[in-house]
Scaffold this motif. Sequence first.
Motif, PDB file in Angstrom:
ATOM      1  N   THR A 164      -4.627  18.735  12.020  1.00 45.62           N
ATOM      2  CA  THR A 164      -4.463  19.877  11.119  1.00 45.62           C
ATOM      3  C   THR A 164      -3.889  19.413   9.783  1.00 45.62           C
ATOM      4  O   THR A 164      -4.338  19.824   8.708  1.00 45.62           O
ATOM      5  N   ILE A 165      -2.883  18.528   9.844  1.00 40.19           N
ATOM      6  CA  ILE A 165      -2.305  17.963   8.630  1.00 40.19           C
ATOM      7  C   ILE A 165      -3.363  17.175   7.864  1.00 40.19           C
ATOM      8  O   ILE A 165      -3.504  17.304   6.642  1.00 40.19           O
ATOM      9  N   SER A 166      -4.125  16.374   8.585  1.00 35.34           N
ATOM     10  CA  SER A 166      -5.153  15.548   7.954  1.00 35.34           C
ATOM     11  C   SER A 166      -6.185  16.410   7.241  1.00 35.34           C
ATOM     12  O   SER A 166      -6.641  16.073   6.143  1.00 35.34           O
ATOM     13  N   GLN A 167      -6.553  17.544   7.860  1.00 33.33           N
ATOM     14  CA  GLN A 167      -7.536  18.436   7.249  1.00 33.33           C
ATOM     15  C   GLN A 167      -7.013  19.000   5.925  1.00 33.33           C
ATOM     16  O   GLN A 167      -7.726  19.035   4.919  1.00 33.33           O
ATOM     17  N   ALA A 168      -5.742  19.424   5.913  1.00 30.61           N
ATOM     18  CA  ALA A 168      -5.152  19.976   4.695  1.00 30.61           C
ATOM     19  C   ALA A 168      -5.024  18.904   3.620  1.00 30.61           C
ATOM     20  O   ALA A 168      -5.366  19.129   2.443  1.00 30.61           O
ATOM     21  N   ILE A 169      -4.535  17.715   3.992  1.00 34.85           N
ATOM     22  CA  ILE A 169      -4.338  16.631   3.033  1.00 34.85           C
ATOM     23  C   ILE A 169      -5.673  16.200   2.428  1.00 34.85           C
ATOM     24  O   ILE A 169      -5.785  15.940   1.221  1.00 34.85           O
ATOM     25  N   THR A 170      -6.710  16.119   3.261  1.00 37.43           N
ATOM     26  CA  THR A 170      -8.028  15.700   2.782  1.00 37.43           C
ATOM     27  C   THR A 170      -8.544  16.640   1.698  1.00 37.43           C
ATOM     28  O   THR A 170      -9.093  16.195   0.679  1.00 37.43           O
ATOM     29  N   ILE A 171      -8.372  17.941   1.900  1.00 40.01           N
ATOM     30  CA  ILE A 171      -8.824  18.920   0.902  1.00 40.01           C
ATOM     31  C   ILE A 171      -8.028  18.778  -0.390  1.00 40.01           C
ATOM     32  O   ILE A 171      -8.596  18.803  -1.498  1.00 40.01           O
ATOM     33  N   LEU A 172      -6.728  18.621  -0.285  1.00 42.70           N
ATOM     34  CA  LEU A 172      -5.894  18.493  -1.478  1.00 42.70           C
ATOM     35  C   LEU A 172      -6.162  17.181  -2.220  1.00 42.70           C
ATOM     36  O   LEU A 172      -6.090  17.125  -3.452  1.00 42.70           O
ATOM     37  N   LEU A 173      -6.478  16.132  -1.484  1.00 49.61           N
ATOM     38  CA  LEU A 173      -6.873  14.874  -2.129  1.00 49.61           C
ATOM     39  C   LEU A 173      -8.187  15.045  -2.874  1.00 49.61           C
ATOM     40  O   LEU A 173      -8.346  14.578  -4.013  1.00 49.61           O
ATOM     41  N   ALA A 174      -9.160  15.733  -2.240  1.00 54.34           N
ATOM     42  CA  ALA A 174     -10.464  15.944  -2.871  1.00 54.34           C
ATOM     43  C   ALA A 174     -10.342  16.781  -4.134  1.00 54.34           C
ATOM     44  O   ALA A 174     -11.094  16.592  -5.095  1.00 54.34           O
ATOM     45  N   ASP A 175      -9.399  17.712  -4.166  1.00 56.55           N
ATOM     46  CA  ASP A 175      -9.196  18.577  -5.330  1.00 56.55           C
ATOM     47  C   ASP A 175      -8.357  17.913  -6.415  1.00 56.55           C
ATOM     48  O   ASP A 175      -8.140  18.496  -7.484  1.00 56.55           O
ATOM     49  N   PRO A 206       4.441  26.901   9.257  1.00 56.22           N
ATOM     50  CA  PRO A 206       3.357  27.895   9.243  1.00 56.22           C
ATOM     51  C   PRO A 206       3.530  28.914  10.363  1.00 56.22           C
ATOM     52  O   PRO A 206       4.229  28.670  11.357  1.00 56.22           O
ATOM     53  N   ASP A 207       2.879  30.062  10.190  1.00 55.45           N
ATOM     54  CA  ASP A 207       2.949  31.149  11.162  1.00 55.45           C
ATOM     55  C   ASP A 207       1.846  30.980  12.195  1.00 55.45           C
ATOM     56  O   ASP A 207       0.667  31.186  11.900  1.00 55.45           O
ATOM     57  N   SER A 208       2.209  30.612  13.412  1.00 58.43           N
ATOM     58  CA  SER A 208       1.211  30.357  14.468  1.00 58.43           C
ATOM     59  C   SER A 208       0.539  31.627  14.949  1.00 58.43           C
ATOM     60  O   SER A 208      -0.490  31.572  15.616  1.00 58.43           O
ATOM     61  N   THR A 209       1.087  32.791  14.617  1.00 60.10           N
ATOM     62  CA  THR A 209       0.487  34.055  15.067  1.00 60.10           C
ATOM     63  C   THR A 209      -0.445  34.651  14.022  1.00 60.10           C
ATOM     64  O   THR A 209      -1.114  35.657  14.299  1.00 60.10           O
ATOM     65  N   ALA A 210      -0.501  34.082  12.843  1.00 59.24           N
ATOM     66  CA  ALA A 210      -1.331  34.628  11.769  1.00 59.24           C
ATOM     67  C   ALA A 210      -2.805  34.324  12.023  1.00 59.24           C
ATOM     68  O   ALA A 210      -3.159  33.374  12.724  1.00 59.24           O
ATOM     69  N   THR A 211      -3.680  35.137  11.445  1.00 61.31           N
ATOM     70  CA  THR A 211      -5.122  34.913  11.567  1.00 61.31           C
ATOM     71  C   THR A 211      -5.606  33.825  10.615  1.00 61.31           C
ATOM     72  O   THR A 211      -6.683  33.288  10.798  1.00 61.31           O
ATOM     73  N   ILE A 212      -4.811  33.523   9.574  1.00 60.98           N
ATOM     74  CA  ILE A 212      -5.171  32.459   8.632  1.00 60.98           C
ATOM     75  C   ILE A 212      -4.984  31.106   9.322  1.00 60.98           C
ATOM     76  O   ILE A 212      -3.919  30.836   9.882  1.00 60.98           O
ATOM     77  N   PRO A 213      -6.004  30.243   9.312  1.00 58.05           N
ATOM     78  CA  PRO A 213      -5.877  28.926   9.965  1.00 58.05           C
ATOM     79  C   PRO A 213      -4.676  28.151   9.441  1.00 58.05           C
ATOM     80  O   PRO A 213      -4.286  28.268   8.275  1.00 58.05           O
ATOM     81  N   MET A 214      -4.078  27.345  10.317  1.00 57.04           N
ATOM     82  CA  MET A 214      -2.873  26.593   9.982  1.00 57.04           C
ATOM     83  C   MET A 214      -3.075  25.721   8.740  1.00 57.04           C
ATOM     84  O   MET A 214      -2.216  25.664   7.860  1.00 57.04           O
ATOM     85  N   TYR A 215      -4.206  25.008   8.689  1.00 51.85           N
ATOM     86  CA  TYR A 215      -4.388  24.087   7.566  1.00 51.85           C
ATOM     87  C   TYR A 215      -4.450  24.833   6.247  1.00 51.85           C
ATOM     88  O   TYR A 215      -3.970  24.332   5.206  1.00 51.85           O
ATOM     89  N   GLN A 216      -5.016  26.059   6.237  1.00 52.21           N
ATOM     90  CA  GLN A 216      -5.071  26.848   5.013  1.00 52.21           C
ATOM     91  C   GLN A 216      -3.671  27.325   4.608  1.00 52.21           C
ATOM     92  O   GLN A 216      -3.339  27.376   3.421  1.00 52.21           O
ATOM     93  N   GLN A 217      -2.844  27.679   5.601  1.00 50.60           N
ATOM     94  CA  GLN A 217      -1.461  28.046   5.290  1.00 50.60           C
ATOM     95  C   GLN A 217      -0.728  26.875   4.630  1.00 50.60           C
ATOM     96  O   GLN A 217       0.037  27.058   3.678  1.00 50.60           O
TER      97      GLN A 217
END
Length: 483
Positions: free
Chosen positions: A58-69, A11-22
Amino acid sequence: MGQRIELNWVPDSTATIPMYQQIISYFLARIQTGDWLIGDQLPTQRQLAAQFGVNRSTISQAITILLADGVLTTDHGAGTRIASNSWSVMMAHDPMNWQDYISSGEFVANQPVIQRINDLEGRGDLIRMSTGELGPDLYPKAFIQRAMRQAADQLTNLNYLPPLGLQALREALVQRLSKWGIVTTPDNVLITSGSLQSLQLIAVSLLEKGATVYTTPASYLKSLRVLQSVNAQFSELPVDDNGPQYWHIKPTTHQRLLYTIPTFDNPGGTVMDAQRRQDLLQFAKTHQLPIIEDTAYQDIWLDERPPQPLKANDIAGNVLYLGSISKSLAPGMRLGWLVGSSAIIKRLADVKMQTDYGASSLSQQVLTAIFADADYEAYLTEMRAAIRVRRDNAQRELERQLGDVATWNRPSGGFYIWVTLTPEISVTKLFNDAVEAGVLLNPGVVYDSHATQQIRLSYGYETSERFTEGLTIIAELIHQQLR
């Protein structure tokens, strides 16, 4: 069974989009294109964190959303696998366009740099010289646990509380406020979810569109967007060592008020002396000027007890007094209080009930037990002693490492040192380079768009050793710019 997925992206650490969303977007894109198939197995969360250079949370946040979906699935002992290439995934081909709704809301988006700081503070690997809180090592765990047990023993229900908040807590606050010279009643106290909610209630309940808010040039209030939601207009007052020079406020028929932190201002650290406070109150009475007095740092005095708050001598009722435990005890409890005339308090309480039906009942009962504990004052004394050590260390290290390229204030309380760097130094580059090197600081433009050569350093959160480590990195980055 599918194949183990190999990764060659970060992921791009300089982007305004949060890491987990990337990370979520990247996973969906790979599934949609058929690169990853149903049944393919992802690396472990630890491996993903190492690959992407992010914290495991951050990984856990992304995985949790994808599991819920339903995009991913996980089985005990079998790891995490791709579960679907349709449903939630296919919806992304023609997603709902929310942009018109996002841009039409009244609440203004936060500054991009603040959004990035908020995101970065969630990482566990940074030295947080930005954070305006007590460090986790200073949290009085045993003391709080005792208060929680006491509250639990006396717990009879967790129903909604009255609009003003728990009666016993408001009575306890009346007693505590009397130690600062404030004579009031429980009916003049509103319990809020921190001082920030107090400001929100004032903004939506009391201010007309376009009201003028007087502040210092560099102000904590400008790091928020709460007053911009009612199109409030900031008007900067000149400052000196005693704070804002209120006499520059001009007569007007338009609605206006003064926001001030008279005790250990954020970010400047100034303290308004007793005479200035008296003179300001007289000016406010004569000119019918409302004052918001924010006292978040009042208990964190390090050299000598500061003068009484403005509210203590507010005979005319011009002052709305904001208090909180977010800086002196536990921000996560989300409790603060607002003291004002009964008419104002009733109005704000009504609006608060319409928005959240009151602050946490459990937190209010725990705080009541804390205030009743004879050891609370001893805790405050110990906390101040610990913060004093950190303040003194920060001053010594600044002199040793940045004495040739910067000037700064010596705060007598609170958490912050307002540092001014020489013009040759790019604060924007310093901020970005520091993040890459593992240190987080606050650029001055967070508080004042003209403060391009300032940074705010907090000595409250990190230990003295970690502060010194972080400042060493900052100093090296600064001297690299000057070579």
